[in-house]
Design an enzyme around this catalytic site. Sequence first.
Site, PDB file in Angstrom:
ATOM      1  N   SER A  15       0.813  -1.223   0.000  1.00  0.00           N
ATOM      2  CA  SER A  15       0.000   0.000   0.000  1.00  0.00           C
ATOM      3  C   SER A  15       0.843   1.268   0.000  1.00  0.00           C
ATOM      4  O   SER A  15       1.811   1.392   0.746  1.00  0.00           O
ATOM      5  CB  SER A  15      -0.909   0.012   1.233  1.00  0.00           C
ATOM      6  OG  SER A  15      -1.567   1.253   1.326  1.00  0.00           O
ATOM      7  N   SER A  17      -0.653   4.077   0.717  1.00  0.00           N
ATOM      8  CA  SER A  17      -1.403   5.017   1.556  1.00  0.00           C
ATOM      9  C   SER A  17      -0.557   5.601   2.695  1.00  0.00           C
ATOM     10  O   SER A  17      -0.631   6.806   2.950  1.00  0.00           O
ATOM     11  CB  SER A  17      -2.658   4.346   2.115  1.00  0.00           C
ATOM     12  OG  SER A  17      -3.569   4.119   1.068  1.00  0.00           O
ATOM     13  N   LYS A  66     -13.801  -4.568   2.569  1.00  0.00           N
ATOM     14  CA  LYS A  66     -14.685  -3.435   2.262  1.00  0.00           C
ATOM     15  C   LYS A  66     -16.164  -3.735   2.533  1.00  0.00           C
ATOM     16  O   LYS A  66     -16.918  -2.841   2.884  1.00  0.00           O
ATOM     17  CB  LYS A  66     -14.504  -3.001   0.798  1.00  0.00           C
ATOM     18  CG  LYS A  66     -13.202  -2.266   0.554  1.00  0.00           C
ATOM     19  CD  LYS A  66     -13.136  -1.724  -0.856  1.00  0.00           C
ATOM     20  CE  LYS A  66     -11.844  -0.969  -1.076  1.00  0.00           C
ATOM     21  NZ  LYS A  66     -11.804  -0.241  -2.338  1.00  0.00           N
ATOM     22  N   ASP A 102     -14.264   6.068  -2.909  1.00  0.00           N
ATOM     23  CA  ASP A 102     -13.665   5.577  -4.161  1.00  0.00           C
ATOM     24  C   ASP A 102     -14.273   6.231  -5.400  1.00  0.00           C
ATOM     25  O   ASP A 102     -13.561   6.714  -6.275  1.00  0.00           O
ATOM     26  CB  ASP A 102     -13.830   4.049  -4.272  1.00  0.00           C
ATOM     27  CG  ASP A 102     -12.855   3.297  -3.380  1.00  0.00           C
ATOM     28  OD1 ASP A 102     -11.768   3.834  -3.108  1.00  0.00           O
ATOM     29  OD2 ASP A 102     -13.187   2.168  -2.965  1.00  0.00           O
ATOM     30  N   ILE A 220      -8.418   2.637 -13.700  1.00  0.00           N
ATOM     31  CA  ILE A 220      -8.236   2.848 -12.254  1.00  0.00           C
ATOM     32  C   ILE A 220      -6.966   2.149 -11.761  1.00  0.00           C
ATOM     33  O   ILE A 220      -6.579   2.288 -10.615  1.00  0.00           O
ATOM     34  CB  ILE A 220      -9.473   2.424 -11.434  1.00  0.00           C
ATOM     35  CG1 ILE A 220      -9.683   0.913 -11.484  1.00  0.00           C
ATOM     36  CG2 ILE A 220     -10.717   3.154 -11.920  1.00  0.00           C
ATOM     37  CD1 ILE A 220     -10.671   0.436 -10.418  1.00  0.00           C
ATOM     38  N   TYR A 222      -2.993   1.661 -11.343  1.00  0.00           N
ATOM     39  CA  TYR A 222      -1.812   2.526 -11.430  1.00  0.00           C
ATOM     40  C   TYR A 222      -0.497   1.752 -11.381  1.00  0.00           C
ATOM     41  O   TYR A 222       0.577   2.341 -11.337  1.00  0.00           O
ATOM     42  CB  TYR A 222      -1.856   3.654 -10.386  1.00  0.00           C
ATOM     43  CG  TYR A 222      -1.926   3.220  -8.950  1.00  0.00           C
ATOM     44  CD1 TYR A 222      -3.155   3.059  -8.320  1.00  0.00           C
ATOM     45  CD2 TYR A 222      -0.771   2.976  -8.221  1.00  0.00           C
ATOM     46  CE1 TYR A 222      -3.232   2.665  -7.008  1.00  0.00           C
ATOM     47  CE2 TYR A 222      -0.840   2.587  -6.900  1.00  0.00           C
ATOM     48  CZ  TYR A 222      -2.068   2.430  -6.304  1.00  0.00           C
ATOM     49  OH  TYR A 222      -2.142   2.027  -4.994  1.00  0.00           O
TER      50      TYR A 222
END
Length: 280
Positions: A15, A17, A66, A102, A220, A222
């Site tokens: 990740s 993030s 999720k 999202d 979407i 990357y």
Amino acid sequence: MAYLLGVIGNPIAQSKSPLMHNKWLENEGLDGFYQAFAIEPEKLEAAIIGMKALGFNGWNVTIPFKEAIIPFLDELDAAANAIGAVNTVVRKGEKLIGRNTDGLGFVQSLLDKRSADQLKQASILIIGAGGAAKGIYYALAKQLPKKIAITNRTQLRAESLVRSISVESPGCAFSIGEAQERLGEFDIIINTTSAGMFPNIKDMPLDITNIKKNALAADIIYNPLETSFLRKARLNGADTLNGVGMFVHQGALAFSYWTGKYPNSEQAINTIIQDQGGTI
Ligand code: ATR
């Protein structure tokens, strides 16, 4: 007060993030940290109880939690409720609120390439019918485009997506064959599938050869920064948008829900592109 933030998922080591959010905390002069946590699926509830007890202000949620996290939350926002998936948890007192950034993150990224007026006049094709497609469909529909069509390898899933998500003017479901035949009608074509993601970088969700010149192809994904889908679209004269912007904006929206500050997304997009080995 130090912000306690993070992301839960499994696997999570890859990740980006933490890199992004810790930089934003620093840039905004906020004390705190953002940490990635790999959680075993059977320990999800224990992890949530633990994060609450430790005083976490909020966290992101990624694959495979999720949907699984929903029973442990107190409320959902409209997007999370419509999509049936949560990517951001915000703590308000003793309550945990599930949100989904999202789709809105994707629309924010699209707005870097096309104006809101252009979106209103656009015919849009969404490829895929999974969680990502649902969020994007829900958020894009709010921009009131001329038309939204959804196509998917498994056509039934595209049909059920259109039926299950209630929006002001519902889209239509196409087979992949139909979508390919009518490709020239679309101004914006979005790949929400994992086809083309590392390591399967040769995969494409459909043949994009007949894309209209000056149409926008968006992915979407990357990793890689330019998928086969985007490359082919570019070689056929289309404009392209990779998945970095969506990733950054979904995070920026979450960061703004936790801290009340919308961070510098342009700088983060450049950082992620460089981190992926790309040039700005
Ligand atoms: P997410 O929540 O990330 O969207 P998902 O719910 O597993 O993930 O959905 C993945 C999407 O990518 C689906 O639309 C899937 O198509 P199917 O419904 O037919 O399975 C699509 N997908 C995955 N791999 C694909 C491939 N190689 N070619 C075309 N579509 C693919």
